[in-house]
Design an enzyme around this catalytic site. Structure first.
Site, PDB file in Angstrom:
ATOM      1  N   SER A  91       0.826  -1.211   0.000  1.00  0.00           N
ATOM      2  CA  SER A  91       0.000   0.000   0.000  1.00  0.00           C
ATOM      3  C   SER A  91       0.862   1.264   0.000  1.00  0.00           C
ATOM      4  O   SER A  91       2.033   1.232   0.361  1.00  0.00           O
ATOM      5  CB  SER A  91      -0.888   0.006   1.252  1.00  0.00           C
ATOM      6  OG  SER A  91      -0.064   0.016   2.408  1.00  0.00           O
ATOM      7  N   ASP A  95       4.241 -11.285   2.925  1.00  0.00           N
ATOM      8  CA  ASP A  95       3.618 -10.857   4.179  1.00  0.00           C
ATOM      9  C   ASP A  95       2.104 -10.852   3.936  1.00  0.00           C
ATOM     10  O   ASP A  95       1.610 -10.053   3.138  1.00  0.00           O
ATOM     11  CB  ASP A  95       4.140  -9.474   4.580  1.00  0.00           C
ATOM     12  CG  ASP A  95       3.747  -9.095   5.991  1.00  0.00           C
ATOM     13  OD1 ASP A  95       3.395  -9.995   6.786  1.00  0.00           O
ATOM     14  OD2 ASP A  95       3.780  -7.892   6.314  1.00  0.00           O
ATOM     15  N   ASP A  97      -5.421  -7.903  12.235  1.00  0.00           N
ATOM     16  CA  ASP A  97      -4.602  -7.931  13.440  1.00  0.00           C
ATOM     17  C   ASP A  97      -5.483  -8.041  14.686  1.00  0.00           C
ATOM     18  O   ASP A  97      -6.561  -7.439  14.744  1.00  0.00           O
ATOM     19  CB  ASP A  97      -3.749  -6.655  13.517  1.00  0.00           C
ATOM     20  CG  ASP A  97      -2.520  -6.834  14.393  1.00  0.00           C
ATOM     21  OD1 ASP A  97      -2.288  -7.952  14.903  1.00  0.00           O
ATOM     22  OD2 ASP A  97      -1.780  -5.845  14.562  1.00  0.00           O
ATOM     23  N   SER A 112       4.999 -12.571  16.291  1.00  0.00           N
ATOM     24  CA  SER A 112       4.811 -12.367  17.724  1.00  0.00           C
ATOM     25  C   SER A 112       3.506 -13.006  18.182  1.00  0.00           C
ATOM     26  O   SER A 112       2.538 -13.023  17.427  1.00  0.00           O
ATOM     27  CB  SER A 112       4.788 -10.873  18.078  1.00  0.00           C
ATOM     28  OG  SER A 112       3.621 -10.243  17.588  1.00  0.00           O
ATOM     29  N   VAL A 135      10.593 -10.795  22.919  1.00  0.00           N
ATOM     30  CA  VAL A 135      10.840  -9.356  23.043  1.00  0.00           C
ATOM     31  C   VAL A 135       9.849  -8.827  24.078  1.00  0.00           C
ATOM     32  O   VAL A 135       8.779  -9.414  24.251  1.00  0.00           O
ATOM     33  CB  VAL A 135      10.661  -8.593  21.698  1.00  0.00           C
ATOM     34  CG1 VAL A 135      11.711  -9.021  20.676  1.00  0.00           C
ATOM     35  CG2 VAL A 135       9.269  -8.764  21.129  1.00  0.00           C
ATOM     36  N   THR A 157       4.141  -2.185  11.970  1.00  0.00           N
ATOM     37  CA  THR A 157       5.226  -2.953  12.591  1.00  0.00           C
ATOM     38  C   THR A 157       5.614  -4.140  11.704  1.00  0.00           C
ATOM     39  O   THR A 157       6.793  -4.378  11.456  1.00  0.00           O
ATOM     40  CB  THR A 157       4.826  -3.452  13.993  1.00  0.00           C
ATOM     41  OG1 THR A 157       3.498  -3.990  13.950  1.00  0.00           O
ATOM     42  CG2 THR A 157       4.848  -2.321  15.001  1.00  0.00           C
ATOM     43  N   GLY A 158       4.611  -4.840  11.203  1.00  0.00           N
ATOM     44  CA  GLY A 158       4.883  -5.999  10.353  1.00  0.00           C
ATOM     45  C   GLY A 158       5.537  -5.594   9.035  1.00  0.00           C
ATOM     46  O   GLY A 158       6.382  -6.319   8.504  1.00  0.00           O
ATOM     47  N   ASP A 159       5.148  -4.435   8.528  1.00  0.00           N
ATOM     48  CA  ASP A 159       5.696  -3.957   7.255  1.00  0.00           C
ATOM     49  C   ASP A 159       7.171  -3.575   7.412  1.00  0.00           C
ATOM     50  O   ASP A 159       8.006  -3.912   6.568  1.00  0.00           O
ATOM     51  CB  ASP A 159       4.893  -2.742   6.747  1.00  0.00           C
ATOM     52  CG  ASP A 159       3.397  -3.022   6.761  1.00  0.00           C
ATOM     53  OD1 ASP A 159       3.007  -4.182   6.547  1.00  0.00           O
ATOM     54  OD2 ASP A 159       2.614  -2.074   6.992  1.00  0.00           O
TER      55      ASP A 159
HETATM   56  P1  ADP Z   1       1.864  -7.062  12.516  1.00  0.00           P
HETATM   57  O1  ADP Z   1       2.349  -5.665  12.657  1.00  0.00           O
HETATM   58  O2  ADP Z   1       1.913  -7.552  11.111  1.00  0.00           O
HETATM   59  O3  ADP Z   1       0.540  -7.302  13.185  1.00  0.00           O
HETATM   60  P2  ADP Z   1       3.306  -8.033  14.802  1.00  0.00           P
HETATM   61  O4  ADP Z   1       2.230  -7.443  15.636  1.00  0.00           O
HETATM   62  O5  ADP Z   1       3.741  -9.420  15.119  1.00  0.00           O
HETATM   63  O6  ADP Z   1       2.946  -8.005  13.251  1.00  0.00           O
HETATM   64  O7  ADP Z   1       4.531  -7.036  14.878  1.00  0.00           O
HETATM   65  C1  ADP Z   1       5.740  -7.238  14.166  1.00  0.00           C
HETATM   66  C2  ADP Z   1       6.904  -7.082  15.117  1.00  0.00           C
HETATM   67  O8  ADP Z   1       6.837  -5.796  15.729  1.00  0.00           O
HETATM   68  C3  ADP Z   1       6.893  -8.095  16.266  1.00  0.00           C
HETATM   69  O9  ADP Z   1       7.704  -9.197  15.924  1.00  0.00           O
HETATM   70  C4  ADP Z   1       7.486  -7.298  17.414  1.00  0.00           C
HETATM   71  O10 ADP Z   1       8.890  -7.395  17.357  1.00  0.00           O
HETATM   72  C5  ADP Z   1       7.119  -5.860  17.118  1.00  0.00           C
HETATM   73  N1  ADP Z   1       5.933  -5.400  17.857  1.00  0.00           N
HETATM   74  C6  ADP Z   1       4.714  -5.111  17.360  1.00  0.00           C
HETATM   75  N2  ADP Z   1       3.872  -4.664  18.313  1.00  0.00           N
HETATM   76  C7  ADP Z   1       4.595  -4.648  19.454  1.00  0.00           C
HETATM   77  C8  ADP Z   1       4.318  -4.274  20.811  1.00  0.00           C
HETATM   78  N3  ADP Z   1       3.114  -3.812  21.176  1.00  0.00           N
HETATM   79  N4  ADP Z   1       5.317  -4.401  21.718  1.00  0.00           N
HETATM   80  C9  ADP Z   1       6.527  -4.852  21.358  1.00  0.00           C
HETATM   81  N5  ADP Z   1       6.854  -5.222  20.110  1.00  0.00           N
HETATM   82  C10 ADP Z   1       5.911  -5.118  19.165  1.00  0.00           C
HETATM   83 CA    CA Z   2       0.154  -6.878  15.376  1.00  0.00          CA
HETATM   84 CA    CA Z   3       0.839  -6.895   9.254  1.00  0.00          CA
END
Ligand code: ADP
Ligand code: CA
Ligand code: CA
Ligand code: CA
Length: 307
Positions: free
Chosen positions: A12, A118, A123, A187, A225, A235-237
Site C-alpha cells: 500500500s 507478508d 490484526d 509475535s 521481546v 510494525t509488520g511492514d
Molecule cells: P503485525 O504488525 O503484522 O501485526 P506483529 O504485531 O507481530 O505483526 O509485529 C511485528 C513485530 O513488531 C513483532 O515481531 C514485534 O517485534 C514488534 N511489535 C509489534 N507490536 C509490538 C508491541 N506492542 N510491543 C513490542 N513489540 C511489538
Molecule cells: Ca500486530
Molecule cells: Ca501486518
C-alpha cells in the site's frame, strides 16, 4: 558476494504515516536497495483512522503496470519480490503468476529470486480484508520462500488458533505442508507471560545451500521481546522490509534477530516521542525516519535460539 539489491515491492501507499511501502521503502533504500514499488492502494492514511480517502488498484491496473515493467525488461532485474497489503483476491492470485514469470526469466540467466510474502489481512481479531482474500493467500503462500504472518493471520489461514508455542508449531507445520519454505510467526502473547511477545521461526530449507537439500525435519528458532502496551501499525511492514534487508547478507535467524531489534528500537523511539499505548493513532505512527542509524544498526539485542 554482494549480489543484486533489487526489489519489486507490492504494498500500500499512504500519504500520511508509515505503513506498507511508506514503512518499507525508506529502510530498504538506506540498506542500499533499489525499491521498485507497486502501490496497491494510494490513500490518505491507514484504515485505523475514522476517515480514509483515495484510490484502490484493480486487476486491470495491476496488469497495465506489469505490462510496462515487462515491456521495458525491468522484470528480470528483481532479485526479490516482497508483497504486503493488497486486499484484492484477483491481484493476490495474479502475483503468483508474476512470480512464476520472474522465476522463469531469471532461471534462464542462472539467477535467483526470493519471495517474501507478508500475508496482510488483519490484526488482533480484527480482519481488514475481504473474506475472499484469505482463500487467495492460501494459494499464494504455497510459493513463498518466506511468509511473515502475524499470529492472527496465521490463524485465519490455517484454522489453528495460536495461543501458545504448541499451537504455533502446529500452525507453522500447516504452512510447510502447503509448500511455504520458511514461516515466521512474528509475535504472540501467552496468558502465562503477558509482558512478553514470543516469536517462532520454522524453515524446511537449508540456508545458503545451493543444492536445495530439504532436511526431514524443519529447523526452528524462537525468542522473546518485551511487550509494549498498545497497538502499533506498520510494525509488520517494517519487520518484513528489515528482514529482507538483513537476510541479504546474514543467515535467516541472525536476520530475524536484527529485524526484531529494529522494531524494538523503533517502537521505543515512537514512545519517547509521545506514541505510547494510550496516545492517539497519529502519535503511534512509527517514527521510521527519526533515527536512520537504528534501521541499519539496531541497539537492542534480540536473542534467537534454536529449538
Ligand atoms: P503485525 O504488525 O503484522 O501485526 P506483529 O504485531 O507481530 O505483526 O509485529 C511485528 C513485530 O513488531 C513483532 O515481531 C514485534 O517485534 C514488534 N511489535 C509489534 N507490536 C509490538 C508491541 N506492542 N510491543 C513490542 N513489540 C511489538
Ligand atoms: Ca500486530
Ligand atoms: Ca501486518
Ligand atoms: Ca529499480
Amino acid at each position: 558476494m554482494q549480489g543484486e539489491k533489487t526489489i519489486l515491492s507490492i504494498q500500500s501507499f499512504v500519504t500520511h504515516g508509515y505503513v506498507g511501502n511508506k514503512a518499507a521503502t525508506f529502510p530498504l533504500q538506506l540498506h542500499g536497495f533499489d525499491v521498485d514499488a507497486i502501490n496497491t492502494v494510494s490513500v490518505s492514511n491507514h484504515s485505523g483512522y475514522p476517515i480514509i480517502r483515495g484510490h484502490r488498484m484493480d486487476l486491470q491496473e495491476y496488469e497495465t503496470l506489469m505490462e510496462g515493467i515487462r515491456a521495458n525488461n525491468f522484470l528480470s532485474s528483481y532479485r526479490y519480490l516482497l508483497t504486503g497489503y493488497i486486499n484484492n483476491p484477483e491481484i493476490i492470485l495474479k502475483v503468483s503468476e508474476t512470480l512464476k514469470e520472474l522465476r522463469a526469466l531469471r532461471e534462464k540467466e542462472g539467477k535467483e529470486v526470493t519471495f517474501f510474502c507478508d500475508t496482510v489481512m488483519g490484526d488482533d481479531g480484527i480482519m481488514y480484508c475481504k473474506p475472499e482474500v484469505i482463500e487467495a493467500y492460501r494459494e499464494l503462500i504455497k510459493f513463498a520462500d518466506i511468509a511473515t504472518p502475524n499470529y492472527y493471520e496465521a490463524g485465519l489461514l490455517s484454522g489453528i488458533n495460536i495461543t501458545d508455542m504448541e499451537s504455533a508449531i502446529k500452525c507453522v507445520d500447516w504452512f510447510h505442508a502447503q509448500g511455504t519454505k520458511t514461516v515466521i510467526i512474528k509475535s504472540f502473547r501467552t496468558k502465562e507471560e503477558p509482558t512478553q511477545l514470543q516469536f517462532l521461526i520454522s524453515s524446511i530449507k537449508i540456508q545458503n545451500d545451493d543444492n536445495n537439500k530439504v532436511p526431514a525435519t524443519p529447523r526452528r528458532w524462537t525468542g522473546i521481546v518485551p511487550y509494549h502496551e498498545g497497538r502499533y501499525t506498520g510494525t509488520g511492514d517494517l519487520f518484513a522490509a528489515s528482514l529482507l534487508a538483513f537476510s541479504h547478507d546474514h543467515p535467516l535467524e541472525i536476520a530475524v534477530g536484527k529485524a526484531m531489534a529494529v522494531l524494538q528500537d523503533t517502537i521505543l523511539e515512537t514512545r519517547k516521542e509521545g506514541g505510547d499505548g494510550n496516545s492517539s493513532l497519529a502519535s503511534r505512527e512509527l517514527r521510521v525516519t527519526k533515527s536512520p542509524n537504528i534501521l541499519l544498526n539496531p541497539v537492542t539485542v534480540v536473542v534467537v535460539k534454536p529449538m
